[in-house]
Design a protein around this motif. Structure first.
Motif, mmCIF file in Angstrom:
data_model
loop_
_atom_site.group_PDB
_atom_site.id
_atom_site.type_symbol
_atom_site.label_atom_id
_atom_site.label_comp_id
_atom_site.label_asym_id
_atom_site.label_seq_id
_atom_site.Cartn_x
_atom_site.Cartn_y
_atom_site.Cartn_z
ATOM 1 N N LEU A 139 0.838 -1.198 0.000
ATOM 2 C CA LEU A 139 0.000 0.000 0.000
ATOM 3 C C LEU A 139 0.880 1.259 0.000
ATOM 4 N N THR A 140 0.369 2.305 -0.589
ATOM 5 C CA THR A 140 1.043 3.603 -0.530
ATOM 6 C C THR A 140 0.749 4.264 0.816
ATOM 7 N N TYR A 141 1.471 5.344 1.118
ATOM 8 C CA TYR A 141 1.213 6.056 2.374
ATOM 9 C C TYR A 141 -0.259 6.488 2.448
ATOM 10 N N GLN A 142 -0.757 7.010 1.348
ATOM 11 C CA GLN A 142 -2.134 7.489 1.331
ATOM 12 C C GLN A 142 -3.117 6.340 1.572
ATOM 13 N N GLU A 143 -2.825 5.197 0.951
ATOM 14 C CA GLU A 143 -3.713 4.037 1.130
ATOM 15 C C GLU A 143 -3.651 3.513 2.566
ATOM 16 N N VAL A 144 -2.457 3.546 3.164
ATOM 17 C CA VAL A 144 -2.341 3.133 4.566
ATOM 18 C C VAL A 144 -3.165 4.079 5.444
ATOM 19 N N ALA A 145 -3.089 5.359 5.142
ATOM 20 C CA ALA A 145 -3.868 6.330 5.908
ATOM 21 C C ALA A 145 -5.365 6.021 5.798
ATOM 22 N N GLU A 146 -5.813 5.685 4.580
ATOM 23 C CA GLU A 146 -7.227 5.333 4.385
ATOM 24 C C GLU A 146 -7.574 4.042 5.135
ATOM 25 N N ALA A 147 -6.666 3.078 5.057
ATOM 26 C CA ALA A 147 -6.942 1.782 5.678
ATOM 27 C C ALA A 147 -7.073 1.907 7.193
ATOM 28 N N LEU A 148 -6.202 2.701 7.792
ATOM 29 C CA LEU A 148 -6.182 2.793 9.254
ATOM 30 C C LEU A 148 -7.020 3.956 9.768
ATOM 31 N N GLY A 149 -7.483 4.790 8.856
ATOM 32 C CA GLY A 149 -8.286 5.926 9.293
ATOM 33 C C GLY A 149 -7.462 6.944 10.062
ATOM 34 N N VAL A 150 -6.203 7.137 9.657
ATOM 35 C CA VAL A 150 -5.346 8.134 10.321
ATOM 36 C C VAL A 150 -4.849 9.123 9.258
ATOM 37 N N ALA A 151 -4.205 10.186 9.746
ATOM 38 C CA ALA A 151 -3.719 11.204 8.817
ATOM 39 C C ALA A 151 -2.466 10.715 8.087
ATOM 40 N N TYR A 152 -2.234 11.324 6.947
ATOM 41 C CA TYR A 152 -1.057 10.973 6.137
ATOM 42 C C TYR A 152 0.226 11.172 6.960
ATOM 43 N N GLY A 153 0.275 12.275 7.696
ATOM 44 C CA GLY A 153 1.466 12.566 8.487
ATOM 45 C C GLY A 153 1.695 11.532 9.588
ATOM 46 N N THR A 154 0.620 11.019 10.134
ATOM 47 C CA THR A 154 0.743 9.974 11.160
ATOM 48 C C THR A 154 1.389 8.722 10.574
ATOM 49 N N VAL A 155 0.992 8.383 9.354
ATOM 50 C CA VAL A 155 1.582 7.228 8.682
ATOM 51 C C VAL A 155 3.086 7.444 8.523
ATOM 52 N N ALA A 156 3.441 8.635 8.059
ATOM 53 C CA ALA A 156 4.862 8.917 7.813
ATOM 54 C C ALA A 156 5.669 8.838 9.107
ATOM 55 N N SER A 157 5.137 9.400 10.187
ATOM 56 C CA SER A 157 5.906 9.392 11.444
ATOM 57 C C SER A 157 5.992 7.985 12.023
ATOM 58 N N ARG A 158 4.891 7.235 11.956
ATOM 59 C CA ARG A 158 4.936 5.855 12.467
ATOM 60 C C ARG A 158 5.943 5.025 11.660
ATOM 61 N N LEU A 159 5.923 5.217 10.357
ATOM 62 C CA LEU A 159 6.842 4.455 9.514
ATOM 63 C C LEU A 159 8.286 4.815 9.823
ATOM 64 N N ASN A 160 8.517 6.076 10.017
ATOM 65 C CA ASN A 160 9.874 6.523 10.328
ATOM 66 C C ASN A 160 10.374 5.894 11.632
ATOM 67 N N ARG A 161 9.520 5.900 12.646
ATOM 68 C CA ARG A 161 9.914 5.297 13.933
ATOM 69 C C ARG A 161 10.141 3.796 13.763
ATOM 70 N N ALA A 162 9.257 3.146 13.005
ATOM 71 C CA ALA A 162 9.381 1.696 12.824
ATOM 72 C C ALA A 162 10.679 1.347 12.114
ATOM 73 N N ARG A 163 11.008 2.104 11.089
ATOM 74 C CA ARG A 163 12.237 1.800 10.333
ATOM 75 C C ARG A 163 13.470 2.013 11.203
ATOM 76 N N THR A 164 13.445 3.044 12.009
ATOM 77 C CA THR A 164 14.577 3.296 12.900
ATOM 78 C C THR A 164 14.766 2.120 13.854
ATOM 79 N N LYS A 165 13.673 1.649 14.432
ATOM 80 C CA LYS A 165 13.766 0.530 15.378
ATOM 81 C C LYS A 165 14.258 -0.734 14.667
ATOM 82 N N LEU A 166 13.780 -0.953 13.461
ATOM 83 C CA LEU A 166 14.197 -2.155 12.726
ATOM 84 C C LEU A 166 15.695 -2.083 12.408
#
Lengths: 174, 353
Positions: A139-166
């Motif tokens: 899924l694209t960032y926008q599609e993830v935002a639609e899927a989870l019902g969150v803002a686009y920016g929330t997707v970006a920040s969550r992804l950034n944190r997840a990648r850092t931890k990984l």
């Protein structure tokens, strides 16, 4: 028209099932045991079918909507998902797994799967949902935002944190 | 390779799905539209209450029968209690048919055909669309992959093509043979909507259509015929909800029929059906409607001449039903496909589209 009270099938929704069932089953099956995944995949489409009047095509395509339902259902099995990651972290992928063979020349697969699984278990639910929707669902960032019902920016920040931890778990430098 | 690609590459994947199971799931999901809002709760609660009640006090409900908890009674009552509108020009049935076919000499493929049947106006019109063909086993896959370019295969001859078969009415009773041997597609020549809603009366009514092919054929042949004609009528002809329930009770009482049930289905199995097959009638517990028909081999052996042996219980054919109901919409028959000879039934090659 066939009277709705008699008709068993909805040709339109049958098309949706045919187009997306396999990928939804695969997405859930990569996060939970297959036996549970098949039940949840079916439940995903049952819920989508019952709530189809709530789906608004103007708000996006049906695919992220289905992934969103599936992700919510996975959330009910959070403990099972974490147990699975911890088991993989201890034992690596099951024997005969094709993906394991493909990366054998890069790094010891058992070690990689183990570290990745441990890292995924250490993510928050929101971070894990975002990164796995992108990794498994494509899924694209926008599609993830639609899927989870969150803002686009929330997707970006969550992804950034997840990648850092990984990266930290895998010992990969920034 | 970034972290996202790495996850996708190395984390365990899932095996391919079982097409039959997927088709059953599809049928179950699409059947859900018949249930009311919160309908998933109603059958679950009803099933639980019914099961507990019957298990707890069987002697108060019915005399001791063949099944301590009687799933046949459950689906028969569910079917009998679900009246449906009965108007429309055509009785339309939609299903997926999974069958075995020859790939090369000695090899098999499993074919999926999507079928829609319209019965009405004295005709049966059957629309067939070959949807998939896959090798049955690894040996068949190897043969498939080594198949020369001119190898005959339904994928090359029928791919993405629709075929219309058209039969006149009365097919079911016109002939004394072929009624209970798959494939049998009963047409509109019997007043199935007028069949009785009592199992004994229904059995007597059906047997009025029975013609013993040979004097040497005994009662077992008659029971084979009764099973075959009943499951085909249930699956493909319109019947009232009371008759549907009566059919389930009639079939469960035929000699040798076994009943098993799980959370979603009740399965009636006839293990000694004519032709050396094991037959299953699968009923959806939630709706009381037929979900699938299956036939298996009883013993190992070849399915086509000079072919390799198949293991016992290999599925030979399965029909998974996804829709049934009355409609005023006519089938869209391609020009040139209209039946011109009323009898005997015609299958016109012109009707490929």
């Amino acid at each position: 028209m066939i009277p709705p009270a008699v008709t068993v099938a909805d040709p339109g929704f049958g098309t949706v099932f045919d187009a997306h069932y396999q990928e939804i089953r695969r997405y859930i099956g990569r996060r939970l045991d297959l036996a549970v995944a098949e039940d949840l995949a079916a439940e995903t489409f049952l819920i989508a079918f019952r709530l189809r009047h709530r789906f608004d095509p103007a708000q996006g395509s049906i695919r992220p909507w289905l992934y969103g339902i599936a992700t919510k259902l996975i959330g009910r099995h959070r403990r099972a998902e974490l147990r699975r990651y911890r088991a993989l972290a201890r034992a690596g992928p099951p024997p005969g797994d094709d993906a394991h063979e493909q990366v054998l020349d890069r790094i010891t697969a058992v070690t990689t799967v183990g570290r990745l699984s441990g890292a995924l278990a250490g993510l928050s639910k929101g971070e894990r949902d975002v990164i796995l929707l992108i990794a498994y669902g494509g899924l694209t960032y926008q599609e993830v935002a639609e899927a989870l019902g969150v803002a686009y920016g929330t997707v970006a920040s969550r992804l950034n944190r997840a990648r850092t931890k990984l990266r930290e778990s895998l010992g990969v430098p920034e | 390779m970034n972290e996202i690609d790495l996850i996708n590459s190395v984390m365990p994947d899932v095996p391919p799905d079982d097409p039959v199971r997927t088709a059953e799931t599809r049928a179950r999901i699409l059947a859900a539209r018949r249930r009311p809002r919160f309908g998933w709760l109603v059958p679950a609660i009803a099933t639980a209450v019914l099961s507990v009640a019957i298990a707890a006090v069987p002697q108060l409900i019915r005399p001791a029968g063949p099944h301590p908890v009687d799933p046949v009674a459950e689906v028969a009552e569910r079917a009998s209690g679900s009246p449906e509108p009965t108007t429309g020009r055509y009785w339309r049935v939609e299903y997926q048919e999974y069958g075995l076919g020859p790939l090369l000499t000695g090899n098999y493929q499993r074919l999926r055909t999507d079928v829609v049947e319209w019965r009405g106006a004295g005709q049966l019109i059957r629309e067939n669309r070959l949807a998939a063909a896959t090798p049955l086993a690894e040996a068949d896959r190897v043969a498939w992959e080594n198949c020369p370019k001119d190898c005959p295969s339904p994928l090359t001859s029928l791919s993405e093509k629709t075929r219309f078969d058209i039969w006149p009415g009365s097919f079911m009773v016109r002939s004394g043979q072929g009624l209970d041997v798959r494939p049998a597609w009963p047409s509109t020549g019997v007043p199935s909507m007028e069949f009785p809603g009592d199992p004994a009366e229904l059995r007597a009514k059906l047997l009025t259509y029975y013609r013993k092919p040979h004097e040497r054929d005994g009662d077992s042949y008659q029971m084979d015929w009764l099973w075959g004609i009943s499951v085909n009528t249930l699956a493909q002809l319109p019947v009232t909800h009371q008759t549907r329930g009566a059919f389930y009770r009639l079939l469960a009482d035929l000699p040798g029929v076994q009943v098993r049930a799980d959370a979603d289905t009740v399965v009636l199995t006839r293990p000694e059906q004519m032709g050396g097959t094991i037959d299953d009638l699968v009923i959806d517990r939630a709706t009381g409607r037929v979900a699938a028909l299956r036939a298996y081999r009883k013993a190992p052996g070849p399915f086509i001449p000079n072919a390799r042996d198949l293991p016992g219980e290999t599925p030979l054919i399965e029909m998974v039903f996804s829709a049934a109901g009355w409609t005023d919409d006519s089938p869209k028959i391609p020009p040139g496909c209209e039946p011109t000879v009323p009898d005997p039934p015609t299958i016109s090659a012109k009707c490929f589209s």
